[in-house]
Design an enzyme around this catalytic site. Sequence first.
Site, mmCIF file in Angstrom:
data_model
loop_
_atom_site.group_PDB
_atom_site.id
_atom_site.type_symbol
_atom_site.label_atom_id
_atom_site.label_comp_id
_atom_site.label_asym_id
_atom_site.label_seq_id
_atom_site.Cartn_x
_atom_site.Cartn_y
_atom_site.Cartn_z
ATOM 1 N N GLY A 94 0.842 -1.187 0.000
ATOM 2 C CA GLY A 94 0.000 0.000 0.000
ATOM 3 C C GLY A 94 0.876 1.235 0.000
ATOM 4 N N GLN B 90 2.764 9.923 1.695
ATOM 5 C CA GLN B 90 4.070 9.262 1.644
ATOM 6 C C GLN B 90 4.884 9.665 0.414
ATOM 7 O OE1 GLN B 90 2.349 5.126 2.334
ATOM 8 N NE2 GLN B 90 4.291 4.999 3.427
ATOM 9 N N CYS C 15 6.162 -0.300 7.354
ATOM 10 C CA CYS C 15 5.759 0.845 6.544
ATOM 11 C C CYS C 15 6.946 1.336 5.724
ATOM 12 C CB CYS C 15 5.250 1.958 7.466
ATOM 13 S SG CYS C 15 4.717 3.439 6.612
ATOM 14 N N LEU C 16 6.699 1.681 4.468
ATOM 15 C CA LEU C 16 7.776 2.157 3.597
ATOM 16 C C LEU C 16 8.373 3.475 4.091
ATOM 17 C CD1 LEU C 16 6.160 1.371 0.113
ATOM 18 C CD2 LEU C 16 7.944 0.058 1.294
ATOM 19 N N HIS D 203 -4.213 0.925 7.949
ATOM 20 C CA HIS D 203 -2.823 1.398 7.949
ATOM 21 C C HIS D 203 -2.682 2.586 6.986
ATOM 22 C CE1 HIS D 203 1.686 0.908 8.032
ATOM 23 N NE2 HIS D 203 1.504 1.649 6.938
ATOM 24 N N GLU D 204 -3.210 2.420 5.762
ATOM 25 C CA GLU D 204 -3.089 3.497 4.768
ATOM 26 C C GLU D 204 -3.920 4.710 5.195
ATOM 27 O OE1 GLU D 204 -0.752 3.278 2.741
ATOM 28 O OE2 GLU D 204 -0.429 1.170 3.192
ATOM 29 N N HIS E 54 -2.355 7.280 7.389
ATOM 30 C CA HIS E 54 -1.490 8.276 6.732
ATOM 31 C C HIS E 54 -2.281 9.535 6.353
ATOM 32 C CE1 HIS E 54 2.231 6.046 6.620
ATOM 33 N NE2 HIS E 54 1.685 5.016 5.997
HETATM 34 ZN ZN ZN Z 1 2.611 3.180 5.914
#
Ligand code: ZN
Length: 184
Positions: A45, A50, A98-99, A141-142, A145
């Site tokens: 995701g 991000q 998470c990226l 999770h997304e 953000h």
């Molecule tokens: Zn993330």
Amino acid sequence: MLLPIVQYGHPTLRKVSGDVTKDYDGLDKLISDMWDTMYKAEGIGLAAPQIGRNIRLFVIDATCLKDDHPEVADFKRVFLNAHILESSEKLVDSAEGCLSLPGINETVKRSEWVKVRYTNVETFEEKEEIIDGYCAIVFQHEYDHLEGKVFTDHLGALKKRLIKGKLTSISAGKVRTHYRVLLP
Ligand code: ZN
């Protein structure tokens, strides 16, 4: 086109993102770039904050996890202007990474299901839907953000203290990634 992924400590990760209108400039290209960026980084995701944009947009492709979670077999979606309307009181454990926080993997609590409203990116019509199982976990999770949160915000005080050094290293650019990053 690959976009650099904003790392922990960058202010766009802490802002609440806003809805997008139909005439948002370059939306299709942005979504296509987000897919490219997510796949290259091997994420499941990616949310617009991000990649440095505070708009309510994220992409998810969790289909690679179908062996462990059959419900994600066709969970490849674009969520625009997403809002959670209701979430289950029952929580489940979720092991996440998470990226924007490379190298950190922790277990947090997530609602078992969420009732959401979002805009269909092709028709620009609003839709309501209940998302559950592992799809709900990835969604939440997304969605965090968009609300200026990251998954480690859900950890208890002790765990937070234990990862503080790692977070500082990420912000300082001391963590190696196989994708391009944007430091605070
Ligand atoms: Zn993330």
